[in-house]
Scaffold this motif. Structure first.
Motif, PDB file in Angstrom:
ATOM      1  N   SER A  54     -12.434   5.689   2.771  1.00 52.72           N
ATOM      2  CA  SER A  54     -13.272   4.888   1.895  1.00 52.72           C
ATOM      3  C   SER A  54     -14.689   5.316   2.216  1.00 52.72           C
ATOM      4  O   SER A  54     -15.241   4.940   3.245  1.00 52.72           O
ATOM      5  CB  SER A  54     -13.145   3.407   2.207  1.00 52.72           C
ATOM      6  N   ASP A 107     -16.829   9.138  -4.911  1.00 54.12           N
ATOM      7  CA  ASP A 107     -16.894   7.674  -4.940  1.00 54.12           C
ATOM      8  C   ASP A 107     -18.283   7.260  -5.430  1.00 54.12           C
ATOM      9  O   ASP A 107     -19.279   7.449  -4.745  1.00 54.12           O
ATOM     10  CB  ASP A 107     -16.617   7.110  -3.541  1.00 54.12           C
ATOM     11  N   ASP A 118     -11.210  -3.101  -9.294  1.00 48.27           N
ATOM     12  CA  ASP A 118     -12.154  -3.862  -8.465  1.00 48.27           C
ATOM     13  C   ASP A 118     -12.147  -3.398  -7.009  1.00 48.27           C
ATOM     14  O   ASP A 118     -11.263  -2.651  -6.586  1.00 48.27           O
ATOM     15  CB  ASP A 118     -11.791  -5.348  -8.501  1.00 48.27           C
ATOM     16  N   LEU A 119     -13.094  -3.916  -6.254  1.00 44.99           N
ATOM     17  CA  LEU A 119     -13.140  -3.711  -4.795  1.00 44.99           C
ATOM     18  C   LEU A 119     -11.781  -4.067  -4.198  1.00 44.99           C
ATOM     19  O   LEU A 119     -11.264  -5.156  -4.465  1.00 44.99           O
ATOM     20  CB  LEU A 119     -14.163  -4.673  -4.184  1.00 44.99           C
ATOM     21  N   PRO A 146       0.821  -1.211   0.000  1.00 40.62           N
ATOM     22  CA  PRO A 146       0.000   0.000   0.000  1.00 40.62           C
ATOM     23  C   PRO A 146       0.860   1.267   0.000  1.00 40.62           C
ATOM     24  O   PRO A 146       0.530   2.238  -0.681  1.00 40.62           O
ATOM     25  CB  PRO A 146      -0.812  -0.115   1.296  1.00 40.62           C
ATOM     26  N   LYS A 175      -1.825 -10.820  -3.591  1.00 36.81           N
ATOM     27  CA  LYS A 175      -2.179 -10.222  -2.290  1.00 36.81           C
ATOM     28  C   LYS A 175      -1.697  -8.769  -2.131  1.00 36.81           C
ATOM     29  O   LYS A 175      -2.493  -7.893  -1.827  1.00 36.81           O
ATOM     30  CB  LYS A 175      -1.639 -11.098  -1.159  1.00 36.81           C
ATOM     31  N   LYS A 228      -7.726   1.896  -5.004  1.00 35.94           N
ATOM     32  CA  LYS A 228      -8.082   3.230  -5.499  1.00 35.94           C
ATOM     33  C   LYS A 228      -7.962   4.277  -4.390  1.00 35.94           C
ATOM     34  O   LYS A 228      -7.333   5.314  -4.571  1.00 35.94           O
ATOM     35  CB  LYS A 228      -9.521   3.225  -6.075  1.00 35.94           C
ATOM     36  N   THR A 229      -8.575   3.989  -3.248  1.00 34.56           N
ATOM     37  CA  THR A 229      -8.532   4.960  -2.143  1.00 34.56           C
ATOM     38  C   THR A 229      -7.094   5.141  -1.644  1.00 34.56           C
ATOM     39  O   THR A 229      -6.682   6.259  -1.294  1.00 34.56           O
ATOM     40  CB  THR A 229      -9.473   4.510  -1.001  1.00 34.56           C
ATOM     41  N   ARG A 254       0.089  -4.846  -7.110  1.00 30.30           N
ATOM     42  CA  ARG A 254      -0.889  -4.166  -7.956  1.00 30.30           C
ATOM     43  C   ARG A 254      -0.206  -3.658  -9.211  1.00 30.30           C
ATOM     44  O   ARG A 254       0.942  -3.226  -9.165  1.00 30.30           O
ATOM     45  CB  ARG A 254      -1.490  -2.956  -7.221  1.00 30.30           C
ATOM     46  N   ALA A 267      -8.895  -2.893  -4.825  1.00 35.37           N
ATOM     47  CA  ALA A 267      -7.744  -2.822  -5.734  1.00 35.37           C
ATOM     48  C   ALA A 267      -6.692  -1.853  -5.195  1.00 35.37           C
ATOM     49  O   ALA A 267      -5.484  -2.097  -5.309  1.00 35.37           O
ATOM     50  CB  ALA A 267      -8.204  -2.395  -7.128  1.00 35.37           C
TER      51      ALA A 267
HETATM   52  N1  LIG Z   1       0.252  -2.772  -3.539  1.00 37.84           N
HETATM   53  C1  LIG Z   1      -0.874  -2.375  -2.922  1.00 37.84           C
HETATM   54  N2  LIG Z   1      -1.450  -1.216  -3.260  1.00 37.84           N
HETATM   55  C2  LIG Z   1      -2.600  -0.789  -2.681  1.00 37.84           C
HETATM   56  N3  LIG Z   1      -3.270  -1.475  -1.744  1.00 37.84           N
HETATM   57  C3  LIG Z   1      -2.748  -2.658  -1.365  1.00 37.84           C
HETATM   58  C4  LIG Z   1      -1.540  -3.151  -1.924  1.00 37.84           C
HETATM   59  N4  LIG Z   1      -1.263  -4.344  -1.349  1.00 37.84           N
HETATM   60  C5  LIG Z   1      -2.249  -4.571  -0.476  1.00 37.84           C
HETATM   61  N5  LIG Z   1      -3.157  -3.574  -0.461  1.00 37.84           N
HETATM   62  C6  LIG Z   1      -4.366  -3.544   0.362  1.00 37.84           C
HETATM   63  O1  LIG Z   1      -5.481  -3.512  -0.509  1.00 37.84           O
HETATM   64  C7  LIG Z   1      -6.518  -2.710   0.052  1.00 37.84           C
HETATM   65  C8  LIG Z   1      -6.845  -1.572  -0.893  1.00 37.84           C
HETATM   66  O2  LIG Z   1      -7.939  -0.894  -0.350  1.00 37.84           O
HETATM   67  P1  LIG Z   1      -8.534   0.436  -0.972  1.00 37.84           P
HETATM   68  O3  LIG Z   1      -9.574   0.914  -0.036  1.00 37.84           O
HETATM   69  O4  LIG Z   1      -7.448   1.386  -1.340  1.00 37.84           O
HETATM   70  O5  LIG Z   1      -9.187  -0.147  -2.308  1.00 37.84           O
HETATM   71  P2  LIG Z   1     -10.308   0.509  -3.226  1.00 37.84           P
HETATM   72  O6  LIG Z   1      -9.927   0.178  -4.618  1.00 37.84           O
HETATM   73  O7  LIG Z   1     -10.482   1.939  -2.893  1.00 37.84           O
HETATM   74  O8  LIG Z   1     -11.601  -0.318  -2.816  1.00 37.84           O
HETATM   75  P3  LIG Z   1     -13.160   0.096  -2.922  1.00 37.84           P
HETATM   76  O9  LIG Z   1     -13.589  -0.311  -4.284  1.00 37.84           O
HETATM   77  O10 LIG Z   1     -13.811  -0.687  -1.853  1.00 37.84           O
HETATM   78  O11 LIG Z   1     -13.278   1.579  -2.731  1.00 37.84           O
HETATM   79  C9  LIG Z   1      -6.013  -2.210   1.392  1.00 37.84           C
HETATM   80  O12 LIG Z   1      -6.453  -3.089   2.388  1.00 37.84           O
HETATM   81  C10 LIG Z   1      -4.499  -2.293   1.228  1.00 37.84           C
HETATM   82  O13 LIG Z   1      -3.840  -2.489   2.454  1.00 37.84           O
END
Ligand SMILES: Nc1ncnc2c1ncn2[C@@H]1O[C@H](COP(=O)(O)OP(=O)(O)OP(=O)(O)O)[C@@H](O)[C@H]1O
Ligand SMILES: [Mg+2]
Length: 143
Positions: A58, A77, A33-34, A8, A125, A38-39, A128, A36
């Motif tokens: 989020s 969002d 995706d969920l 992250p 895991k 983005k936040t 990305r 992924a």
């Molecule tokens: N390389 C990475 N980059 C970003 N997030 C990562 C990575 N590896 C693991 N994660 C985990 O993936 C999750 C990403 O969550 P985040 O809220 O940013 O996703 P999102 O795309 O905004 O989801 P949503 O669609 O629910 O809004 C977090 O739990 C983060 O710790």
């Protein structure tokens, strides 16, 4: 351009670097995706604009979060918005192309003519793939 991140924090750093290239009035469409990332990426953008990372959440119920700064950040969002919903009614367009930067999660729900597109793909895991379309690669490499 394409970048691989393995945590992250790395995704935040890429968001930070990207955020430094943004100009007022620009719109960033985020796809992925969920969970992924983005936040997580938006937290990096926020930091680049002088906004505290922890203020970026989020948003499960909030559709639009305004963050005041020299260049304001509008974090939008659309997860809970139905595709084809009336974006005028929701007021999204008030935030596009003004003096701030609009960043839109679940941007496939809306049509924005002129935007920078960021795709975040879940590889494994903690890995990305981030694909950015619409920024000058030379500017990116020169940072
Ligand atoms: N390389 C990475 N980059 C970003 N997030 C990562 C990575 N590896 C693991 N994660 C985990 O993936 C999750 C990403 O969550 P985040 O809220 O940013 O996703 P999102 O795309 O905004 O989801 P949503 O669609 O629910 O809004 C977090 O739990 C983060 O710790
Ligand atoms: Mg999110």
């Amino acid at each position: 351009m394409r970048v691989i991140t393995n945590s992250p924090d790395e995704t935040k750093k890429i968001g930070f670097k990207f955020g430094k290239l943004l100009k007022p009035g620009q719109t960033v469409c985020l796809y992925g995706d969920l969970g992924a990332g983005k936040t997580t990426f938006v937290k990096g953008i926020a930091k680049a604009l002088g906004i505290k990372e922890r203020d970026i959440m989020s948003a499960s119920f909030t559709i639009i979060s305004e963050h005041e700064a020299e260049i304001p950040l509008y974090h939008i969002d659309l997860y809970r918005i139905e595709k084809g919903a009336d974006m005028d009614t929701i007021g999204i367009y008030d935030y596009i192309g003004g003096n701030g930067i609009a960043v839109i999660e679940w941007a496939e729900k809306i049509d924005i003519e002129d935007s920078i597109k960021v795709n975040i793909n879940l590889v494994s895991k903690d890995k990305r793939e981030i694909i950015i379309e619409g920024i000058n690669e030379k500017d990116w490499n020169n940072m």
